[in-house]
Design an enzyme around this catalytic site. Structure first.
Site, PDB file in Angstrom:
ATOM      1  N   TRP A   1       0.823  -1.211   0.000  1.00  0.00           N
ATOM      2  CA  TRP A   1       0.000   0.000   0.000  1.00  0.00           C
ATOM      3  C   TRP A   1       0.850   1.251   0.000  1.00  0.00           C
ATOM      4  O   TRP A   1       0.540   2.226  -0.689  1.00  0.00           O
ATOM      5  CB  TRP A   1      -1.004  -0.020   1.153  1.00  0.00           C
ATOM      6  CG  TRP A   1      -2.093  -1.009   0.891  1.00  0.00           C
ATOM      7  CD1 TRP A   1      -2.351  -2.139   1.605  1.00  0.00           C
ATOM      8  CD2 TRP A   1      -3.048  -0.993  -0.186  1.00  0.00           C
ATOM      9  NE1 TRP A   1      -3.417  -2.815   1.046  1.00  0.00           N
ATOM     10  CE2 TRP A   1      -3.852  -2.134  -0.051  1.00  0.00           C
ATOM     11  CE3 TRP A   1      -3.290  -0.122  -1.255  1.00  0.00           C
ATOM     12  CZ2 TRP A   1      -4.890  -2.436  -0.935  1.00  0.00           C
ATOM     13  CZ3 TRP A   1      -4.320  -0.418  -2.140  1.00  0.00           C
ATOM     14  CH2 TRP A   1      -5.103  -1.560  -1.977  1.00  0.00           C
TER      15      TRP A   1
ATOM     16  N   ASP B   1      -1.770   6.632   6.310  1.00  0.00           N
ATOM     17  CA  ASP B   1      -2.840   5.795   5.767  1.00  0.00           C
ATOM     18  C   ASP B   1      -3.170   4.761   6.842  1.00  0.00           C
ATOM     19  O   ASP B   1      -2.377   3.849   7.083  1.00  0.00           O
ATOM     20  CB  ASP B   1      -2.351   5.128   4.476  1.00  0.00           C
ATOM     21  CG  ASP B   1      -3.369   4.132   3.907  1.00  0.00           C
ATOM     22  OD1 ASP B   1      -4.464   3.980   4.495  1.00  0.00           O
ATOM     23  OD2 ASP B   1      -3.062   3.520   2.861  1.00  0.00           O
TER      24      ASP B   1
ATOM     25  N   LYS C   1     -12.611  -1.744   6.073  1.00  0.00           N
ATOM     26  CA  LYS C   1     -11.919  -2.782   6.837  1.00  0.00           C
ATOM     27  C   LYS C   1     -12.408  -2.799   8.293  1.00  0.00           C
ATOM     28  O   LYS C   1     -12.971  -3.766   8.739  1.00  0.00           O
ATOM     29  CB  LYS C   1     -10.409  -2.591   6.755  1.00  0.00           C
ATOM     30  CG  LYS C   1      -9.848  -3.199   5.475  1.00  0.00           C
ATOM     31  CD  LYS C   1      -9.126  -2.264   4.606  1.00  0.00           C
ATOM     32  CE  LYS C   1      -8.782  -2.893   3.273  1.00  0.00           C
ATOM     33  NZ  LYS C   1      -8.118  -1.943   2.400  1.00  0.00           N
TER      34      LYS C   1
HETATM   35  C1  LIG Z   1      -7.453  -1.391   1.413  1.00  0.00           C
HETATM   36  C2  LIG Z   1      -6.364  -0.400   1.575  1.00  0.00           C
HETATM   37  C3  LIG Z   1      -6.221   0.685   0.700  1.00  0.00           C
HETATM   38  C4  LIG Z   1      -7.099   0.890  -0.497  1.00  0.00           C
HETATM   39  O1  LIG Z   1      -8.342   1.261  -0.118  1.00  0.00           O
HETATM   40  P1  LIG Z   1      -9.498   1.563  -1.195  1.00  0.00           P
HETATM   41  O2  LIG Z   1     -10.590   2.027  -0.324  1.00  0.00           O
HETATM   42  O3  LIG Z   1      -9.773   0.280  -1.912  1.00  0.00           O
HETATM   43  O4  LIG Z   1      -8.999   2.608  -2.102  1.00  0.00           O
HETATM   44  C5  LIG Z   1      -5.206   1.579   0.944  1.00  0.00           C
HETATM   45  N1  LIG Z   1      -4.381   1.433   1.989  1.00  0.00           N
HETATM   46  C6  LIG Z   1      -4.482   0.405   2.849  1.00  0.00           C
HETATM   47  C7  LIG Z   1      -3.536   0.287   3.998  1.00  0.00           C
HETATM   48  C8  LIG Z   1      -5.486  -0.543   2.669  1.00  0.00           C
HETATM   49  O5  LIG Z   1      -5.602  -1.574   3.523  1.00  0.00           O
END
Ligand SMILES: *Cc1c(COP(=O)(O)O)cnc(C)c1O
Length: 361
Positions: free
Chosen positions: A102, A172, A196
């Site tokens: 990511w 993030d 998540k």
């Molecule tokens: C799932 C995830 C993303 C991407 O998220 P989207 O909502 O699909 O754009 C980005 N960073 C991390 C750490 C993730 O787990």
């Protein structure tokens, strides 16, 4: 219905009481004679849900008043671009930590927009370890330092935060937001897709400090501009009403279940149950991740052979445990155990792992 234990990485399992409440309220929202999802987003009823959800993010995460909570769309992926578009001026550069899949994606978009200085890149260890947070020296003139608090695919997680002085930290937190206490005041901006830990897909949370909001560039198209979203309380355009409603119910559930101290305690308990089996049967199960950096949300492990890994995933499925196949880029197995995964789910998996090693080890 037999409710299965859902170990998928995202969209992920939700609290059963939340799903049941959505079911009960879906067609006729509180006797209004229509569904919330067919109601104007300018209605009083939606407005309350929207603002209550924002207030709950503030309250649960202990977000200081000088930060604004935004609800956006486009996932964390759009934030990979929005962060540099808003915060990285033409003369600026930002610092980056590359901890896995990511972070690499965030980096790739950032380099399309501005200059990046990579402070740490875990490629040499195949992204199985993180540096000591205290050892990260941000360049004094960096616009910000970006990190990924939990690498969902590789299964590594920051357990400490860097001290960057005046350089804002941008994080993030898509796959561990609200699973533990976090000193929000150490961050300039936090972003996370909801799907998540916090709800169905469709809403992205951005928490941004006032001084960074003020820096947002005015020459950006409207949707890409944090300032416009902030000024309109994330109602500049139609918000994802269903996703925000479900998010609000999950936040209520977190609050009635003891808030972040309790989410953190449960995360420890779930992760311990599974890592204990991995460590006890270490000639059969293997965690590729440095012990100190292990994720409490996404537990990645290998078995002696790929044939056994396949067998493991399919036998687990027969036992009502879904989504244990690792991401194709790292292989092996992965158990995602977010906030809404009951402890019984983690315990069931741990017992299954013991049974499996007794049978095939
Ligand atoms: C799932 C995830 C993303 C991407 O998220 P989207 O909502 O699909 O754009 C980005 N960073 C991390 C750490 C993730 O787990």
């Amino acid at each position: 219905m037999t409710r299965k234990f859902n170990f998928y990485a995202g969209p992920a399992t939700l609290p059963l009481p939340v799903l049941e409440q959505i079911r009960d309220e879906f067609v006729d929202y509180k006797g209004m004679g229509l569904s919330l999802v067919e109601t104007s987003h300018r209605s009083k009823v939606y407005d309350e849900i929207h603002h209550q959800a924002m207030a709950l993010v503030h309250e649960l995460l202990n977000v200081p008043d000088r930060y604004k909570v935004l609800f956006l769309q486009g996932g964390a992926t759009l934030q990979f671009a929005m962060v540099p578009l808003n915060l990285l001026g033409a003369e600026d550069h930002c610092d980056f930590t590359v901890s896995g899949a990511w972070a690499k994606k965030a980096l790739a978009d950032t380099t399309k927009i501005g200059r990046v200085n990579v402070l740490f890149d875990g490629a040499a260890e195949n992204y199985t370890a993180l540096p000591d947070a205290a050892s990260l020296q941000a360049s004094p003139d960096a616009a910000y330092l970006h990190l990924t608090s939990n690498e969902t695919i590789g299964g590594i997680q920051w357990h400490d935060w860097p001290d960057t002085g005046a350089v804002p930290v941008v994080a993030d937190m898509s796959s561990d937001i609200l699973s533990r206490r976090v000193p929000v005041e150490k961050f300039g901006l936090i972003y996370a897709g909801a799907q998540k830990n916090l709800g169905p897909a469709g809403a992205t949370i951005v928490i941004i400090r006032d001084d960074l909001l003020a820096k947002s560039r005015d020459d950006l198209p409207a949707y890409l501009n944090y300032k416009i979203h902030a000024k309109k309380d994330s109602m500049y355009n139609t918000p994802p009403v269903f996703a925000v409603y479900a998010l609000k119910l999950v936040l209520d559930w977190i609050k009635t279940n003891g808030g972040l101290p309790e989410m953190e305690r449960r995360a420890d308990e779930r992760a311990d149950a599974i890592y204990n089996v991995i460590d006890t049967y270490s000639d059969f199960y293997r965690s590729p991740v440095a012990k100190k950096d292990r994720s409490k949300m996404n537990i990645v492990f290998r078995l002696p052979t790929e044939v056994l890994e396949k067998q493991f995933v399919s036998e687990a499925e027969a036992e009502n445990m879904l989504g244990l196949k690792g991401h194709r880029s790292v292989g092996g197995c992965r158990a995602s155990v977010y906030n809404s995964m009951p402890l019984e789910g983690a315990r069931a998996l741990a017992s299954f792992m013991e049974m499996f090693v007794a049978k095939y080890g």
